[in-house]
Design an enzyme around this catalytic site. Structure first.
Site, PDB file in Angstrom:
ATOM      1  NE  ARG A   1       9.392  -8.146  -8.270  1.00  0.00           N
ATOM      2  CZ  ARG A   1      11.339  -7.727  -7.611  1.00  0.00           C
ATOM      3  NH1 ARG A   1      11.965  -7.437  -7.688  1.00  0.00           N
ATOM      4  NH2 ARG A   1      11.707  -9.342  -7.808  1.00  0.00           N
ATOM      5  CB  CYS A   2      10.485  -1.366  -3.998  1.00  0.00           C
ATOM      6  SG  CYS A   2      11.335  -0.623  -5.209  1.00  0.00           S
ATOM      7  CG  MET A   3       8.012  -0.339   0.138  1.00  0.00           C
ATOM      8  SD  MET A   3       6.248   0.804   0.794  1.00  0.00           S
ATOM      9  CE  MET A   3       4.634   0.030   0.422  1.00  0.00           C
TER      10      MET A   3
END
Length: 406
Positions: free
Chosen positions: A397-399
């Site tokens: 998700r962060c990426m």
């Protein structure tokens, strides 16, 4: 590079993902040293070739599922083709990197203006090392004082976490105001893309928040639960003042958002954003790190005819039911009920799932216990390798910065 059919819009956390912005890790990671790790927000030095292989496989999984993958560096290159925009970007890039003396600033500006837009886009992310310049540069007092520092323009190794510099909310873009100096260049890059790239410019995308606001607000703290409800984490990287300002802008600006769930999380690097402890994986199902349950406080900001009201909620589960108008909410504990396993897998981003469709998520395959629990609950889990990617303290998700969802 134009994308005439792409109209950015995100009003769901789990709707079919159609387009996403990524950044492939590059030379900026080669400039991490034991001495600058802490300043640049890393706990360890990744193996660059391996991290690129892992990221390429992540991008392939997205493409194999019909998702358009755009790279932030390519979007920046598009706008820097205009010489006037390139010149102003260089001025702002030098300013944000603290180049203060007139002689140094003018020298570096002239030096960079002679470069191609490709090279400027690369330098904006990977940095400009003092050894990259052959000639003797004029130095002001600041340059003498800090002459042992390596860089004129610092690298931005966190750039592959494209979730944090911004987020689409409804039909508008939130440009983050980053907490740390190390990440502020990321929002400068996104702002130039927002103002000048046709994807945003020709579609008249409003801006709900931007990097000129003093109070910090980061994309990893923002979850788009429905067209009317978003959740925002309030902790290490996002302040309550920023959340209130975003609420005002959304409510007054014509957004469909009517309810903001504010989840107060401990100020701790392990829980730097809400999506490190809590994400949505299906219409009524969420993954959650149970080790943080006792430390949470939840509040609602609710749109009113004039402004908004704020109230404290009993707990997260009840608040989700009420806000989303659901009779049942299922909370799936990552790592199960084993405190040690749960804490270990949270550290390697077991809760940082990227939903690409309802009940279908991408996670790190290394979080075996958490993945098995999700599969047992009927969630389709696509595991990707993340031994090097996870060293930057972020998951799938962060990426990813979703640009379009059904």
């Amino acid at each position: 590079m134009t994308h005439p059919l792409l109209v950015p819009h995100v009003s769901s956390e789990i709707g079919n993902l159609k387009a996403v912005i990524l950044h492939r890790p590059g030379k900026e990671l080669e400039r991490l040293t034991p001495q600058n790790l802490s300043e640049l927000l890393f706990d360890d030095i990744p193996w660059v070739r391996k991290i690129q292989e892992e990221h390429d496989k992540f991008a392939k999984v997205l493409r194999d599922n019909g998702i358009t993958v755009l790279y932030i560096k390519d979007l920046l290159k598009d706008v820097l083709k205009d010489e006037n925009i390139k010149e102003q970007f260089i001025v702002d890039l030098l300013k944000i990197n603290g180049i203060t003396s007139l002689e140094s600033k003018n020298y570096l500006k002239d030096y960079l203006m002679d470069m191609s837009y490709d090279d400027i886009a690369e330098i904006a992310i990977s940095g400009l090392e003092k050894g990259d310049i052959d000639n003797v540069m004029p130095m002001g007092l600041a340059e003498f004082i800090y002459e042992d520092h390596y860089f004129y323009i610092k690298p931005v190794p966190n750039m592959y976490f494209t979730r944090d510099p911004g987020a689409m909310i409804d039909g508008g873009l939130m440009i983050s105001s980053m907490k740390t100096a190390a990440r502020k260049p990321e929002t400068l890059i996104l702002k130039y893309i927002y103002k000048n790239n046709d994807i945003f410019k020709k579609n008249n995308i409003p801006c709900w928040y931007d990097n000129t606001y003093f109070h910090s607000l980061e994309g990893g703290d923002v979850l788009i639960l429905s067209d009317k409800v978003i959740a925002i984490g309030c902790g290490e990287r996002t302040t309550p003042q920023a959340i209130e300002q975003l609420a005002r802008n959304l409510f007054k600006g014509g957004s469909t958002v009517e309810h903001i769930l504010v989840v107060q999380i401990p100020i701790n690097r392990s829980y730097m954003h809400l999506d490190t402890v809590f994400t949505m994986v299906d219409k009524e199902r969420f993954v959650f790190y149970p080790g943080i349950k006792r430390d949470l406080r939840v509040f609602s900001i609710i749109k009113e005819d004039k402004g908004f009201s704020i109230k404290k909620e009993k707990d997260l589960q009840d608040a989700l039911k009420l806000a989303l108008n659901l009779s049942n909410i299922e909370i799936i504990p990552t790592g199960g009920l084993n405190a040690i396993t749960s804490a270990r897998e949270q550290w390697s981003d077991s809760t940082n799932t990227l939903a690409i469709a309802p009940g279908k998520v991408i996670t790190y395959s290394r979080n075996e216990s958490s993945n098995k629990i999700m599969e047992k609950e009927g969630i389709e889990v696509i595991g990707i390798e993340g031994s090097e990617l996870s060293r930057g303290r972020g998951g799938p998700r962060c990426m990813s910065m979703p640009l379009i969802r059904d």
